[in-house]
Write a protein that holds these residues in place. Sequence first.
Motif, short mmCIF file in Angstrom:
data_model
loop_
_atom_site.label_atom_id
_atom_site.label_comp_id
_atom_site.label_asym_id
_atom_site.label_seq_id
_atom_site.Cartn_x
_atom_site.Cartn_y
_atom_site.Cartn_z
N ILE A 141 -8.62 5.95 -8.26
CA ILE A 141 -9.28 4.78 -8.82
C ILE A 141 -8.28 3.66 -9.08
O ILE A 141 -8.51 2.50 -8.76
CB ILE A 141 -10.02 5.15 -10.12
CG1 ILE A 141 -11.25 6.00 -9.78
CG2 ILE A 141 -10.45 3.90 -10.88
CD1 ILE A 141 -11.97 6.53 -11.01
N ASN A 142 -7.12 4.03 -9.65
CA ASN A 142 -6.10 3.02 -9.91
C ASN A 142 -5.54 2.44 -8.62
O ASN A 142 -5.26 1.24 -8.53
CB ASN A 142 -4.97 3.62 -10.75
CG ASN A 142 -5.31 3.66 -12.22
OD1 ASN A 142 -5.15 2.68 -12.94
ND2 ASN A 142 -5.81 4.79 -12.67
N LEU A 143 -5.38 3.30 -7.59
CA LEU A 143 -4.90 2.81 -6.30
C LEU A 143 -5.91 1.85 -5.67
O LEU A 143 -5.54 0.79 -5.17
CB LEU A 143 -4.63 3.99 -5.37
CG LEU A 143 -4.10 3.65 -3.97
CD1 LEU A 143 -2.77 2.93 -4.05
CD2 LEU A 143 -3.95 4.93 -3.13
N VAL A 167 -1.11 -11.09 -4.49
CA VAL A 167 -0.72 -9.86 -5.18
C VAL A 167 -0.03 -8.91 -4.20
O VAL A 167 0.97 -8.29 -4.51
CB VAL A 167 -1.94 -9.19 -5.82
CG1 VAL A 167 -1.56 -7.83 -6.42
CG2 VAL A 167 -2.53 -10.09 -6.89
N SER A 168 -0.57 -8.77 -2.99
CA SER A 168 -0.04 -7.82 -2.02
C SER A 168 1.06 -8.41 -1.16
O SER A 168 1.67 -7.73 -0.37
CB SER A 168 -1.16 -7.32 -1.11
OG SER A 168 -1.77 -8.40 -0.44
N VAL A 184 0.83 -1.20 0.00
CA VAL A 184 0.00 0.00 0.00
C VAL A 184 0.87 1.26 0.00
O VAL A 184 0.60 2.22 -0.75
CB VAL A 184 -0.95 0.00 1.22
CG1 VAL A 184 -1.67 1.34 1.33
CG2 VAL A 184 -1.95 -1.14 1.11
N ALA A 185 1.92 1.26 0.82
CA ALA A 185 2.81 2.43 0.90
C ALA A 185 3.50 2.68 -0.44
O ALA A 185 3.61 3.83 -0.89
CB ALA A 185 3.85 2.23 2.00
N GLY A 186 3.93 1.61 -1.09
CA GLY A 186 4.59 1.77 -2.39
C GLY A 186 3.65 2.31 -3.44
O GLY A 186 4.00 3.23 -4.20
N ARG A 187 2.43 1.78 -3.50
CA ARG A 187 1.46 2.25 -4.49
C ARG A 187 1.04 3.69 -4.21
O ARG A 187 0.85 4.48 -5.12
CB ARG A 187 0.22 1.34 -4.49
CG ARG A 187 0.50 -0.09 -4.87
CD ARG A 187 1.13 -0.20 -6.23
NE ARG A 187 0.24 0.27 -7.27
CZ ARG A 187 0.62 0.64 -8.47
NH1 ARG A 187 1.90 0.60 -8.79
NH2 ARG A 187 -0.24 1.06 -9.37
N LEU A 221 3.46 10.73 -6.68
CA LEU A 221 4.47 11.18 -7.63
C LEU A 221 3.84 11.42 -9.01
O LEU A 221 4.15 12.42 -9.68
CB LEU A 221 5.58 10.14 -7.73
CG LEU A 221 6.79 10.51 -8.61
CD1 LEU A 221 7.47 11.76 -8.08
CD2 LEU A 221 7.78 9.36 -8.68
N ALA A 222 2.96 10.53 -9.43
CA ALA A 222 2.29 10.70 -10.72
C ALA A 222 1.42 11.95 -10.73
O ALA A 222 1.40 12.70 -11.71
CB ALA A 222 1.44 9.46 -11.03
#
Length: 328
Positions: A304-306, A319-320, A22-25, A31-32
């Motif tokens: 939404i992507n997150l 996945v996580s 979660v922190a990475g995403r 940043l995006a």
Amino acid sequence: MATISVRRSPSRMLSSGTTRYVAGRLGQALLALFGVVTIVFFALRLSGDPARLLVPDGATAADIDRLRDKLGLNASLWDQYRHFLGNALHGDLGYSYVQNRPAIDLITERLPYTANLAVAALLLSLLFGVTVGVITALNRGKWQERVLMPIVLAGQAMPAFWTGLLLVLVFSVGLRWLPSTGYDGPLSLLLPSITLASLSAAAIARVTRGAVLEQLPMDYMRTARAKGAGGFRLVSRHLARNVAIPVLTVAGLELANLLGGAVVTEVIFAWPGLGQLTIQSVSARDFPVVQAIVILASGVYVVINLCTDLLYGVIDPRVSTGGKGEPA
């Protein structure tokens, strides 16, 4: 002397992996968002001088310069950028050059219309796309596939403006069943939402069909069929969870695209949403309003992507946790 080994519990390992994921995403999302806002800020400044559009005919160079100074456009680009970022971090997105109102107020007035349109389009896309994708996959080579797949391909090939014009000609001009422009009750939502949903429905249908075809040869599917499972039970109890991730991926991306791609549809149907406001603001070089819309659209896209990425972990915990799920 005997050594005592401390073994982490699976739940703690799962929690740690999920937190890092979660922190990475979240870091990538922020940043995006920062990158998009920065690019749009400087790109707008290259589009021209808004002061020249705001002054009346016959205004002198001194009048234009005074207006530029009032709007803060005489400052250096770096100072304007620092001022913009500082205000944005405090929730101040500036005042419209044209309407002299807070940009956030203009967006708040238009946002419900665009949100209703995007959600309605997504629901139609999912209903049509998932249904058609499953039917064509389960009936591969049969008449159902031969009838439905050309419709899917046509929907994906036709641009939104062409679909919208055809719908207006048929249902508004020809049959007079539905209103063609503006917002005048729930019926006004049908044509714009169908137009906006056409491309997304086709994409979801193809992804769903591919995911189902990939799962059909699996051992668990053969076992389910051998036990007599078929039709709705086969789809809901055996296929649904295993095809959810690709469908969820494309649905999340399509929702973000629907919010951002509603501009053409809103122009065709004179829909009073953010698309219309964007066109008007870009034409008038109303920088604060355009910047505020971009921040909102980028933020929604990132969120939404997150959320889509996080839902992967709910559907498939591997996945996580980097593909390491809990020990058996």
